[in-house]
Write a protein that holds these residues in place. Sequence first.
Motif, PDB file in Angstrom:
ATOM      1  N   UNK A 164       0.823  -1.215   0.000  1.00 20.66           N
ATOM      2  CA  UNK A 164       0.000   0.000   0.000  1.00 20.66           C
ATOM      3  C   UNK A 164       0.856   1.264   0.000  1.00 20.66           C
ATOM      4  N   UNK A 165       1.986   1.227   0.737  1.00 19.46           N
ATOM      5  CA  UNK A 165       2.835   2.416   0.848  1.00 19.46           C
ATOM      6  C   UNK A 165       3.751   2.574  -0.355  1.00 19.46           C
ATOM      7  N   UNK A 166       4.340   1.466  -0.816  1.00 13.78           N
ATOM      8  CA  UNK A 166       5.325   1.567  -1.901  1.00 13.78           C
ATOM      9  C   UNK A 166       4.702   1.572  -3.294  1.00 13.78           C
ATOM     10  N   UNK A 167       3.488   0.982  -3.409  1.00 14.17           N
ATOM     11  CA  UNK A 167       2.811   0.952  -4.714  1.00 14.17           C
ATOM     12  C   UNK A 167       1.345   1.345  -4.548  1.00 14.17           C
ATOM     13  N   UNK A 168       1.075   2.539  -4.104  1.00 14.57           N
ATOM     14  CA  UNK A 168      -0.301   2.931  -3.781  1.00 14.57           C
ATOM     15  C   UNK A 168      -1.242   2.937  -4.991  1.00 14.57           C
ATOM     16  N   UNK A 169      -0.748   3.184  -6.172  1.00 15.56           N
ATOM     17  CA  UNK A 169      -1.597   3.276  -7.354  1.00 15.56           C
ATOM     18  C   UNK A 169      -1.679   1.957  -8.114  1.00 15.56           C
ATOM     19  N   UNK A 170      -0.589   1.224  -8.145  1.00 16.70           N
ATOM     20  CA  UNK A 170      -0.560  -0.006  -8.940  1.00 16.70           C
ATOM     21  C   UNK A 170      -1.256  -1.164  -8.247  1.00 16.70           C
ATOM     22  N   UNK A 171      -1.430  -1.067  -6.930  1.00 17.17           N
ATOM     23  CA  UNK A 171      -1.924  -2.198  -6.167  1.00 17.17           C
ATOM     24  C   UNK A 171      -3.439  -2.242  -6.165  1.00 17.17           C
TER      25      UNK A 171
ATOM     26  N   UNK B 296      11.480  -0.566   7.052  1.00 19.15           N
ATOM     27  CA  UNK B 296      12.532   0.400   6.716  1.00 19.15           C
ATOM     28  C   UNK B 296      12.250   1.053   5.365  1.00 19.15           C
ATOM     29  N   UNK B 297      11.805   0.219   4.419  1.00 25.91           N
ATOM     30  CA  UNK B 297      11.441   0.757   3.096  1.00 25.91           C
ATOM     31  C   UNK B 297      10.272   1.734   3.227  1.00 25.91           C
ATOM     32  N   UNK B 298       9.279   1.330   4.039  1.00 25.08           N
ATOM     33  CA  UNK B 298       8.101   2.190   4.187  1.00 25.08           C
ATOM     34  C   UNK B 298       8.471   3.508   4.863  1.00 25.08           C
ATOM     35  N   UNK B 299       9.326   3.449   5.855  1.00 24.65           N
ATOM     36  CA  UNK B 299       9.753   4.675   6.542  1.00 24.65           C
ATOM     37  C   UNK B 299      10.469   5.603   5.573  1.00 24.65           C
TER      38      UNK B 299
ATOM     39  N   UNK C 160       9.261   9.299   4.607  1.00 28.63           N
ATOM     40  CA  UNK C 160      10.147  10.456   4.777  1.00 28.63           C
ATOM     41  C   UNK C 160      10.306  11.199   3.452  1.00 28.63           C
ATOM     42  N   UNK C 161      10.485  10.436   2.359  1.00 29.39           N
ATOM     43  CA  UNK C 161      10.663  11.043   1.034  1.00 29.39           C
ATOM     44  C   UNK C 161       9.421  11.822   0.614  1.00 29.39           C
ATOM     45  N   UNK C 162       8.243  11.240   0.873  1.00 28.69           N
ATOM     46  CA  UNK C 162       7.015  11.937   0.501  1.00 28.69           C
ATOM     47  C   UNK C 162       6.767  13.135   1.398  1.00 28.69           C
ATOM     48  N   UNK C 163       7.235  13.053   2.638  1.00 29.73           N
ATOM     49  CA  UNK C 163       7.082  14.173   3.568  1.00 29.73           C
ATOM     50  C   UNK C 163       7.919  15.365   3.168  1.00 29.73           C
ATOM     51  N   UNK C 164       9.090  15.119   2.578  1.00 25.51           N
ATOM     52  CA  UNK C 164       9.963  16.207   2.114  1.00 25.51           C
ATOM     53  C   UNK C 164       9.297  16.982   0.992  1.00 25.51           C
TER      54      UNK C 164
ATOM     55  N   UNK D  98       1.717  14.264  10.328  1.00 27.84           N
ATOM     56  CA  UNK D  98       1.033  12.973  10.366  1.00 27.84           C
ATOM     57  C   UNK D  98       1.921  11.867   9.793  1.00 27.84           C
ATOM     58  N   UNK D  99       2.643  12.208   8.733  1.00 28.56           N
ATOM     59  CA  UNK D  99       3.552  11.227   8.139  1.00 28.56           C
ATOM     60  C   UNK D  99       4.687  10.890   9.115  1.00 28.56           C
ATOM     61  N   UNK D 100       5.152  11.898   9.852  1.00 28.12           N
ATOM     62  CA  UNK D 100       6.205  11.651  10.848  1.00 28.12           C
ATOM     63  C   UNK D 100       5.705  10.714  11.943  1.00 28.12           C
ATOM     64  N   UNK D 101       4.442  10.901  12.341  1.00 25.12           N
ATOM     65  CA  UNK D 101       3.869  10.020  13.367  1.00 25.12           C
ATOM     66  C   UNK D 101       3.767   8.588  12.873  1.00 25.12           C
ATOM     67  N   UNK D 102       3.365   8.434  11.612  1.00 23.38           N
ATOM     68  CA  UNK D 102       3.273   7.098  11.033  1.00 23.38           C
ATOM     69  C   UNK D 102       4.651   6.448  10.983  1.00 23.38           C
ATOM     70  N   UNK D 103       5.642   7.220  10.539  1.00 29.28           N
ATOM     71  CA  UNK D 103       7.007   6.685  10.478  1.00 29.28           C
ATOM     72  C   UNK D 103       7.495   6.293  11.866  1.00 29.28           C
TER      73      UNK D 103
END
Length: 666
Positions: free
Chosen positions: A490-497, A576-579, A583-587, A597-602
């Motif tokens: 869900x996190x790494x492939x949100x559109x393709x999945x 680790x990949x999801x974090x 982080x990348x999307x948060x930047x 919210x993304x920081x809390x999830x991480x």
Amino acid sequence: LEQNKICPILGYFQCENTTICIPQQNNCDGKVDCPGGSDEVIGCDDRAKDDYWDHQFKKRPSALNDHLAHICNLSYNGSCVCRGRDLLCGHKNMVKIPGDLPADNITLLDFEGNNFGVLSGNVLEKVPLFVEKINFAHCNIDELKPHTFHQLTHIHDLHLDNNDLKTFPSDLFPESNNLRLLSVTHNHISRISSDAFRKLRALEELDLSGNKISEIKREVLAPLAKLRLLILRNNQIRYISNSTFPQLPLRKLSLIENRIDRLDPGAFANLTQLQELYLTNNRLVHLKNGTFFNLSQLLVLFLGDNFIKTIEVGVFIDVLNLTSLTLERNQFRTLDKKVLAPLTILQHIYFDRFELCESALHVRDCEPKGDGISSQYHLLDSIVLRTSVWIIAAIGCTGNLIVLLGRLLAPTNNVVHSLYLRNLALSDLLMGVYLFAIAIADQHYRGDYLRYQYSWRHSYVCNICGFLSTLSCESSVLILTLVTWDRFVSVTQPLARKQPSPKTAAFTLVVLWSIAAAVALAPLSEGYFGDEFYGNNGVCLPLHIHEPYAKGWEYSAAMFMLVNALALTFICYAYMRMINEIIASGVACRSTRQSQERDKVAQRFGIIVFTDCLCWVPIIVVKLVALAGYPIPKDLYAWLAIFILPINSALNPVLYTLTTTVFKKQ
């Protein structure tokens, strides 16, 4: 008899000068229970253990006078070091005896660490006649010539240890000699001439440890009319017949670390004065009646580190004066009480499992007292364990019941993910049920566990507890892996999945539960698993830490090491990949609120990884260390069973449901 009148219950012993009786496990346990402390004094000092280790690790001859480092009682100014009446000529690369030695008053001549090669009468011609002790250890001696020691008629002790001798020839000593101790350890001797010891009529101690002797020849030992101590440790002896030993006045016999797999009835019958017999670390499988025939004076018997599976009921009937018996690290799991019943004055007995003390309730000191979890008195020995098991069970059951009810009743936008977490809560709930069952069993057997431990460990209730704990562990690992995979995609492939349907998710869960159930059910069948896979300990856990190679050990290792390690590796990698993705999307995100919210999830993902490691890494590491042959502290076993293993079951409801924003709003 008087003891039995005062303490009529078997397994209880009288405190000195009182009518107070205390249970067996309270004797010699380091805690004073009797007025005056007699339970920690009377019969607690087992000198047999001290003697055992003294013979295993002897001091060098020169060490006896280490306290005289700067005192010389000889008229000597040569190259050797003088200490009292000892001359230490070691490690000087000598090939012959120096000619400047004093003529008399020498107690010890120590030539350790020189390079003599061949010893003969010519090499020793300058040795003073009245020397009492000579040490030729580590001198690269590979041959002893005839008549080598003929001129040394007054020598008492001779050490030829750690050389390269392959045979021990005859005619080394004079007809009239006073040799009392002969030590020829750690050579390569495989053959001893039949009359090698013919003239050693005064010999009292003979040490042939660490050689390649495969057979004890009766005629070799027959002339040793005054022999008191015979040490044959670490040789290649396989068999002791009833004609192996001649009549000897032996007091101590050590056959430790040989290859003995058979003892004939009456194997030691000619050693009527024997008091200590050491048979540790051999290959004995069966102890048959008559093995110790005619050993009425035997006081100490070491039989540890063998492969003993059966002990016949009458095997100890010939050694009624035995005071110390060691049976540690053998293969028998139970012992008929009738086996030890004749040993009425036995003071110390040593097993590797405290449960076997049930067959020796009449013995004052039975070791071990417990296994870190249970003791002879309680299923859960420590008050900390007894309290914690109720607390952790209550937390686990309460938290997972709240998750089950909450996710069943509250609406959700992600039906599949909620289904996964309900099943995770169910698997963790089983761990809480298991802990409650153990807590109740502990309460039931409190104070008298030893008498009921066998029936408990072999009961269907214990097997059910073991099944529940294994089912909970394996299903939780599999479902956590599934939840992680669902989140990872869900996190790494949100559109393709494409989200799996509830039916597909339910089918996947049925498969995972079936696998976990099959894994947990398999040990209930005997054969490969034996009848104690779950009942190996009082809490019915198949960790097998203290007996890492018990029946079914490969299965236990696969469950707790292989499966957990693979799952943990994947979960750590995925989070680790999801974090990193978060982080990348948060930047790239401009919204401060979304970024927070993304920081809390991480942060939540990081905590999940940490708690998974906190649970599984210690178990994997400890199991690996145990399989490598290193001893595991008993207290650590208790922490693993009661605290570490159930920690995920107590924390998962908090991490995956109770602290999530959506659940709190609902």
